[in-house]
Design a protein around this motif. Structure first.
Motif, PDB file in Angstrom:
ATOM      1  N   GLY A 115       0.782  -1.372  -0.062  1.00  0.00           N
ATOM      2  CA  GLY A 115       0.013   0.016  -0.182  1.00  0.00           C
ATOM      3  C   GLY A 115       0.784   1.339   0.031  1.00  0.00           C
ATOM      4  N   ASP A 116       2.133   1.051   0.405  1.00  0.00           N
ATOM      5  CA  ASP A 116       2.914   2.314   0.275  1.00  0.00           C
ATOM      6  C   ASP A 116       3.764   2.373  -1.085  1.00  0.00           C
ATOM      7  OD1 ASP A 116       2.338   3.159   3.070  1.00  0.00           O
ATOM      8  OD2 ASP A 116       3.958   1.798   3.882  1.00  0.00           O
ATOM      9  N   TYR A 117       3.577   1.601  -2.027  1.00  0.00           N
ATOM     10  CA  TYR A 117       4.110   1.831  -3.250  1.00  0.00           C
ATOM     11  C   TYR A 117       3.275   3.311  -3.968  1.00  0.00           C
ATOM     12  CZ  TYR A 117       6.056   0.839  -7.974  1.00  0.00           C
ATOM     13  OH  TYR A 117       6.756   0.907  -9.214  1.00  0.00           O
ATOM     14  N   GLY A 118       4.386   4.074  -4.304  1.00  0.00           N
ATOM     15  CA  GLY A 118       3.867   5.348  -4.898  1.00  0.00           C
ATOM     16  C   GLY A 118       4.039   6.442  -3.722  1.00  0.00           C
ATOM     17  N   ARG A 119       4.210   6.049  -2.373  1.00  0.00           N
ATOM     18  CA  ARG A 119       4.437   7.209  -1.591  1.00  0.00           C
ATOM     19  C   ARG A 119       5.601   7.611  -1.464  1.00  0.00           C
ATOM     20  NH1 ARG A 119       1.235   8.019   2.768  1.00  0.00           N
ATOM     21  NH2 ARG A 119       0.042   6.081   2.548  1.00  0.00           N
ATOM     22  N   SER A 120       5.941   9.125  -1.255  1.00  0.00           N
ATOM     23  CA  SER A 120       7.284   9.347  -1.191  1.00  0.00           C
ATOM     24  C   SER A 120       7.376  10.639  -0.193  1.00  0.00           C
ATOM     25  CB  SER A 120       7.719   9.982  -2.607  1.00  0.00           C
ATOM     26  OG  SER A 120       7.146  11.266  -2.783  1.00  0.00           O
ATOM     27  N   GLY A 121       8.555  11.276  -0.100  1.00  0.00           N
ATOM     28  CA  GLY A 121       8.787  12.517   0.860  1.00  0.00           C
ATOM     29  C   GLY A 121       9.162  13.527   0.011  1.00  0.00           C
ATOM     30  N   VAL A 122       8.657  13.742  -0.986  1.00  0.00           N
ATOM     31  CA  VAL A 122       9.267  14.869  -1.740  1.00  0.00           C
ATOM     32  C   VAL A 122       8.778  15.987  -1.181  1.00  0.00           C
ATOM     33  CG1 VAL A 122       9.789  13.793  -4.274  1.00  0.00           C
ATOM     34  CG2 VAL A 122       7.390  14.834  -3.517  1.00  0.00           C
ATOM     35  N   GLY A 123       7.556  15.979  -0.471  1.00  0.00           N
ATOM     36  CA  GLY A 123       6.964  17.277   0.207  1.00  0.00           C
ATOM     37  C   GLY A 123       7.883  17.763   1.241  1.00  0.00           C
ATOM     38  N   ALA A 124       8.440  16.914   1.997  1.00  0.00           N
ATOM     39  CA  ALA A 124       9.313  17.247   2.955  1.00  0.00           C
ATOM     40  C   ALA A 124       8.832  17.971   4.318  1.00  0.00           C
ATOM     41  CB  ALA A 124      10.732  18.090   2.507  1.00  0.00           C
ATOM     42  N   GLY A 125       7.713  17.549   4.228  1.00  0.00           N
ATOM     43  CA  GLY A 125       6.840  17.868   5.612  1.00  0.00           C
ATOM     44  C   GLY A 125       6.166  19.408   5.551  1.00  0.00           C
ATOM     45  N   GLN A 126       6.344  19.861   4.293  1.00  0.00           N
ATOM     46  CA  GLN A 126       5.925  21.203   3.979  1.00  0.00           C
ATOM     47  C   GLN A 126       4.661  21.430   4.343  1.00  0.00           C
ATOM     48  OE1 GLN A 126       8.101  23.920   0.839  1.00  0.00           O
ATOM     49  NE2 GLN A 126       8.600  21.786   0.353  1.00  0.00           N
ATOM     50  N   THR A 127       3.980  22.266   4.690  1.00  0.00           N
ATOM     51  CA  THR A 127       2.406  22.618   4.917  1.00  0.00           C
ATOM     52  C   THR A 127       1.915  23.345   3.659  1.00  0.00           C
ATOM     53  OG1 THR A 127       2.830  22.711   7.185  1.00  0.00           O
ATOM     54  CG2 THR A 127       0.684  23.473   6.423  1.00  0.00           C
ATOM     55  N   VAL A 128       0.927  22.579   3.082  1.00  0.00           N
ATOM     56  CA  VAL A 128       0.031  23.145   2.273  1.00  0.00           C
ATOM     57  C   VAL A 128      -1.462  23.280   2.578  1.00  0.00           C
ATOM     58  CG1 VAL A 128      -0.621  22.905  -0.209  1.00  0.00           C
ATOM     59  CG2 VAL A 128       1.555  22.003   0.282  1.00  0.00           C
ATOM     60  N   ASN A 129      -1.977  24.299   2.391  1.00  0.00           N
ATOM     61  CA  ASN A 129      -3.350  24.778   2.700  1.00  0.00           C
ATOM     62  C   ASN A 129      -4.108  24.504   1.580  1.00  0.00           C
ATOM     63  OD1 ASN A 129      -6.155  26.426   2.931  1.00  0.00           O
ATOM     64  ND2 ASN A 129      -5.379  26.795   5.108  1.00  0.00           N
ATOM     65  N   VAL A 130      -5.150  23.674   1.325  1.00  0.00           N
ATOM     66  CA  VAL A 130      -5.997  23.568   0.224  1.00  0.00           C
ATOM     67  C   VAL A 130      -7.303  23.878   0.637  1.00  0.00           C
ATOM     68  CG1 VAL A 130      -6.734  21.694  -1.325  1.00  0.00           C
ATOM     69  CG2 VAL A 130      -4.438  21.567  -0.503  1.00  0.00           C
ATOM     70  N   GLU A 131      -7.825  24.873  -0.022  1.00  0.00           N
ATOM     71  CA  GLU A 131      -9.140  25.330   0.409  1.00  0.00           C
ATOM     72  C   GLU A 131      -9.936  25.080  -0.857  1.00  0.00           C
ATOM     73  OE1 GLU A 131     -12.113  29.084  -0.163  1.00  0.00           O
ATOM     74  OE2 GLU A 131      -9.880  29.761  -0.110  1.00  0.00           O
ATOM     75  N   TYR A 132     -11.125  24.222  -0.512  1.00  0.00           N
ATOM     76  CA  TYR A 132     -11.992  23.951  -1.740  1.00  0.00           C
ATOM     77  C   TYR A 132     -13.519  23.743  -1.263  1.00  0.00           C
ATOM     78  CZ  TYR A 132     -11.027  19.341   0.360  1.00  0.00           C
ATOM     79  OH  TYR A 132     -10.837  18.299   1.536  1.00  0.00           O
ATOM     80  N   VAL A 133     -14.316  23.701  -2.261  1.00  0.00           N
ATOM     81  CA  VAL A 133     -15.897  23.913  -1.927  1.00  0.00           C
ATOM     82  C   VAL A 133     -16.312  25.290  -1.681  1.00  0.00           C
ATOM     83  CG1 VAL A 133     -17.829  22.866  -0.797  1.00  0.00           C
ATOM     84  CG2 VAL A 133     -16.006  21.458  -1.025  1.00  0.00           C
ATOM     85  N   SER A 134     -15.974  25.541  -0.153  1.00  0.00           N
ATOM     86  CA  SER A 134     -16.395  27.050   0.283  1.00  0.00           C
ATOM     87  C   SER A 134     -17.689  27.493  -0.367  1.00  0.00           C
ATOM     88  CB  SER A 134     -15.205  27.982   0.040  1.00  0.00           C
ATOM     89  OG  SER A 134     -13.929  27.501   0.837  1.00  0.00           O
ATOM     90  N   ALA A 135     -18.689  26.639  -0.456  1.00  0.00           N
ATOM     91  CA  ALA A 135     -19.886  27.156  -0.941  1.00  0.00           C
ATOM     92  C   ALA A 135     -20.602  27.793   0.095  1.00  0.00           C
ATOM     93  CB  ALA A 135     -20.781  25.726  -0.962  1.00  0.00           C
ATOM     94  N   ASN A 136     -21.531  28.991  -0.330  1.00  0.00           N
ATOM     95  CA  ASN A 136     -22.322  29.821   0.619  1.00  0.00           C
ATOM     96  C   ASN A 136     -23.163  29.043   1.440  1.00  0.00           C
ATOM     97  OD1 ASN A 136     -21.049  32.271  -0.570  1.00  0.00           O
ATOM     98  ND2 ASN A 136     -22.802  32.293  -2.075  1.00  0.00           N
ATOM     99  N   PRO A 137     -23.151  29.169   2.793  1.00  0.00           N
ATOM    100  CA  PRO A 137     -24.336  28.414   3.616  1.00  0.00           C
ATOM    101  C   PRO A 137     -25.578  28.670   3.670  1.00  0.00           C
ATOM    102  CG  PRO A 137     -22.901  30.163   4.786  1.00  0.00           C
ATOM    103  CD  PRO A 137     -22.564  30.203   3.463  1.00  0.00           C
ATOM    104  N   THR A 138     -25.975  28.389   2.330  1.00  0.00           N
ATOM    105  CA  THR A 138     -27.486  28.878   2.344  1.00  0.00           C
ATOM    106  C   THR A 138     -28.256  27.855   1.702  1.00  0.00           C
ATOM    107  OG1 THR A 138     -26.942  29.791  -0.155  1.00  0.00           O
ATOM    108  CG2 THR A 138     -26.680  31.408   1.687  1.00  0.00           C
ATOM    109  N   GLY A 139     -27.692  26.711   1.818  1.00  0.00           N
ATOM    110  CA  GLY A 139     -28.553  25.412   1.334  1.00  0.00           C
ATOM    111  C   GLY A 139     -27.641  24.282   1.254  1.00  0.00           C
ATOM    112  N   PRO A 140     -28.132  23.151   0.814  1.00  0.00           N
ATOM    113  CA  PRO A 140     -27.581  21.903   0.657  1.00  0.00           C
ATOM    114  C   PRO A 140     -26.574  21.976  -0.440  1.00  0.00           C
ATOM    115  CG  PRO A 140     -29.701  21.701  -0.146  1.00  0.00           C
ATOM    116  CD  PRO A 140     -29.854  23.104   0.438  1.00  0.00           C
TER     117      PRO A 140
END
Length: 581
Positions: A115-140
């Motif tokens: 299950g670790d095949y393809g896993r790597s450490g190129v990110g070196a622990g750097q923090t990335v903030n991924v913001e997504y969806v962020s839909a207006n809270p006005t409905g489903p």
């Protein structure tokens, strides 16, 4: 190769060692950066197993002819035991052919890594903030949000897989006019719950039936206390209660897709804490916000237009076509002004930022990039910031546009679609095209059991692997790596394709493009099905051959590792690798 080092990474190391040797010998002057040097599969498999552009990239800064440098490199690479031939193509590209033993060693490496095949450490622990969806809270959640939700979530998983620390963030737009409308809509449903006949929902309010339970909850909590009260007595309270109810609904909807956020940031709290004021003061101190007058609208200006002095962000200094106001004439923050402060806040706790936006926000990309560059780069390199735009999805059924939701009022809800076709179908389908390309989601095609349906085709490949392994167990055979040298050229082609997975994952993470994983899985599934079909016409190519136990063990091992790579790829996309279909 060293332990846990995959083939492409190993050969990148071999190439670096060869370049080091040429520098030591004085053949290649030291100094040229190697960041643009690649080791990848050649575009045409007939040209070999690996290709490198090293001579093409490094020759000019070194003052050499590409072909001369290529000849020197080939002489070094030919020394490697794994290389059976190294050839120069065109003006200086180098194509390598590798020994079968090298590919078989990579097949064994897949088995060892699991299950670790393809896993790597190129990110070196750097923090990335991924913001997504962020839909207006006005409905489903509706299907307009779905594609961005899946792309963002798959990207977050992909970045984690290659060694980044990821913050999954949802920005709650709870400070604008739309939540005032929500509060008024909830108040109308509150009056309805108290027994009032509200008639048709007035224009400008949210008509969806999803607000009926919100009104009922408000009636249960407050009785008729606010039934006839002035708006200023209940608006802020009802806004808070309604937003909380909508966010609970949104969390439930996202959970149907397997999406959970680490952090929800409130625009209202951001403004209440004074963050936009802090950002404005900071930018003024840097000379990046000034009081000025906007140019008149291009073309014929509206009759009521008049010049107004506003605080303007100097976005033209960062490539924008005009400076942008951060406040309105009434002193409230523009969406851009609040967004600017929000990104400033995010950058305090992340090494890089990625936003997933709907394509309808394309016009604001340049200015918010300018703002982030300004606020984070004043004292050094700016925080890397990317915006990925996602096109809308057209829902189809029977070749016609499809609408179905009464509960929502006028749109198709995400929960309804997941209930109809399943989480895995929705998630994988959203990644079968580049996010910035238009997409049709055809309810008939996405559940079709055919090779034309990529979701089915990939999951069927994994199910077929598992079925083969189960059949092997029944007949007394198990995957075995003892006799992999019995595998032939056709089997090795499968290995060569599977071995691209770690490199593909790193490239997809670097490009912020999780759809590349879905594309790769489609190719691998097609290759596996193609090999499987050989056995229909040629008995000797079947995975299980009772007369050749060692070969059967080797082929079952091959099948198991192809299944493992498919499983690993599906996991990155949040899709189950099914055992049977």
């Amino acid at each position: 190769m060293t332990e846990n080092q995959t083939l492409y990474a190993a050969f990148a190391g071999h190439l670096n060692a060869a370049l080091d040797a040429l520098e030591t010998a004085g053949t290649l002057p030291g100094g040229p950066k190697r960041s643009a040097v690649t080791v990848e599969p050649p575009r045409d498999p007939a040209h070999g197993d690996l290709a490198t552009n090293a001579a093409m990239v490094l020759a000019k800064p070194a003052g050499l002819k590409p072909r001369d440098l290529a000849e020197a490199l080939v002489a070094e690479l030919d020394k490697l035991e794994a290389v059976t031939s190294a050839e120069i193509a065109g003006p200086g590209f180098i194509n390598l052919r590798l020994s079968p033993a090298t590919w078989l060693a990579e097949l064994a490496a897949i088995g060892a890594a699991g299950g670790d095949y393809g896993r790597s450490g190129v990110g070196a622990g750097q923090t990335v903030n991924v913001e997504y969806v962020s839909a207006n809270p006005t409905g489903p959640m509706h299907m307009g949000h779905c594609r961005g939700a899946v792309v963002g979530d798959a990207l977050a998983s992909l970045l984690e897989h290659v060694g980044y620390a990821v913050i999954r963030e949802y920005y709650v737009n709870d400070a604008g006019a739309q939540v005032q409308v929500l509060a008024r809509s909830a108040h109308l449903r509150y009056r309805e719950a108290l027994g009032e006949d509200i008639g048709d929902i007035p224009a400008g309010l949210y008509p969806g039936e999803y607000l009926i339970p919100v009104g009922q909850a408000l009636a249960a909590e407050f009785a008729d206390r606010f039934k006839d009260a002035r708006e200023d007595e209940w608006l802020a309270l009802f806004r808070e209660k309604a937003v909380a109810a909508m966010m609970a609904m949104i969390r439930e909807d996202l959970a149907t897709l397997g999406i959970v956020f680490d952090k929800f940031s409130s625009e209202a709290e951001l403004q209440a804490s004074g963050k936009p004021d802090e950002a404005e003061a900071w930018l003024r101190a840097k000379g990046l916000v000034y009081d000025g007058v906007l140019e008149a609208p291009k073309g014929k200006a509206p009759e009521d237009w008049e010049p107004v002095e506003l605080p303007l962000f100097r976005s033209t200094a960062f490539g924008d076509d005009q400076d942008r106001p951060i406040k309105k004439s009434d002193g409230t923050w523009t969406y851009f002004g609040a967004d600017l402060a929000y990104h400033f806040q995010k950058a305090q706790s992340a090494d890089a930022l990625v936003d997933i936006w709907g394509a309808d926000h394309a016009g604001t990309v340049k200015r918010i990039k300018a703002a982030v560059a300004a606020m984070t780069g004043a004292d050094g390199e700016p925080t890397p910031f990317e915006v990925k735009l996602v096109q809308m999805v057209q829902l189809m059924k029977g070749g016609q546009p499809f609408k179905m939701s009464k509960r929502a009022g006028n749109f198709v809800t995400l929960a309804d679609v997941v209930e109809m076709v399943g989480k895995d179908v929705v998630r994988f389908t959203m990644l079968t095209r580049k996010p910035d390309a238009q997409m049709d989601f055809d309810f008939d095609k996405v559940v079709e059991a055919s090779k034309d349906n990529p979701v089915f085709y990939v999951q069927y490949a994994h199910a077929r692997v598992r079925s083969t392994l189960r059949k092997g167990t029944v007949e007394g055979f198990a995957p075995a790596a003892d006799h992999l040298d019995l595998l032939g050229a056709e089997e090795l082609e499968l290995v060569k394709l599977a071995a691209q997975f770690p490199r593909l994952v790193e490239a997809a993470a670097a490009a912020r493009e999780p759809h590349r994983v879905a594309f790769f899985l489609g190719d691998l599934a097609a290759a596996f099905h193609g090999y499987w079909n050989l056995g229909n016409d040629r008995i000797e190519k079947r995975f299980i051959n009772a007369d050749h136990g060692n070969l059967t063990g080797a082929r079952l091992f091959l099948a198991a590792q192809i299944g493992q790579v498919i499983c690993n790829g599906l996991a990155l996309l949040g899709v189950e690798a099914v055992e049977e279909m």
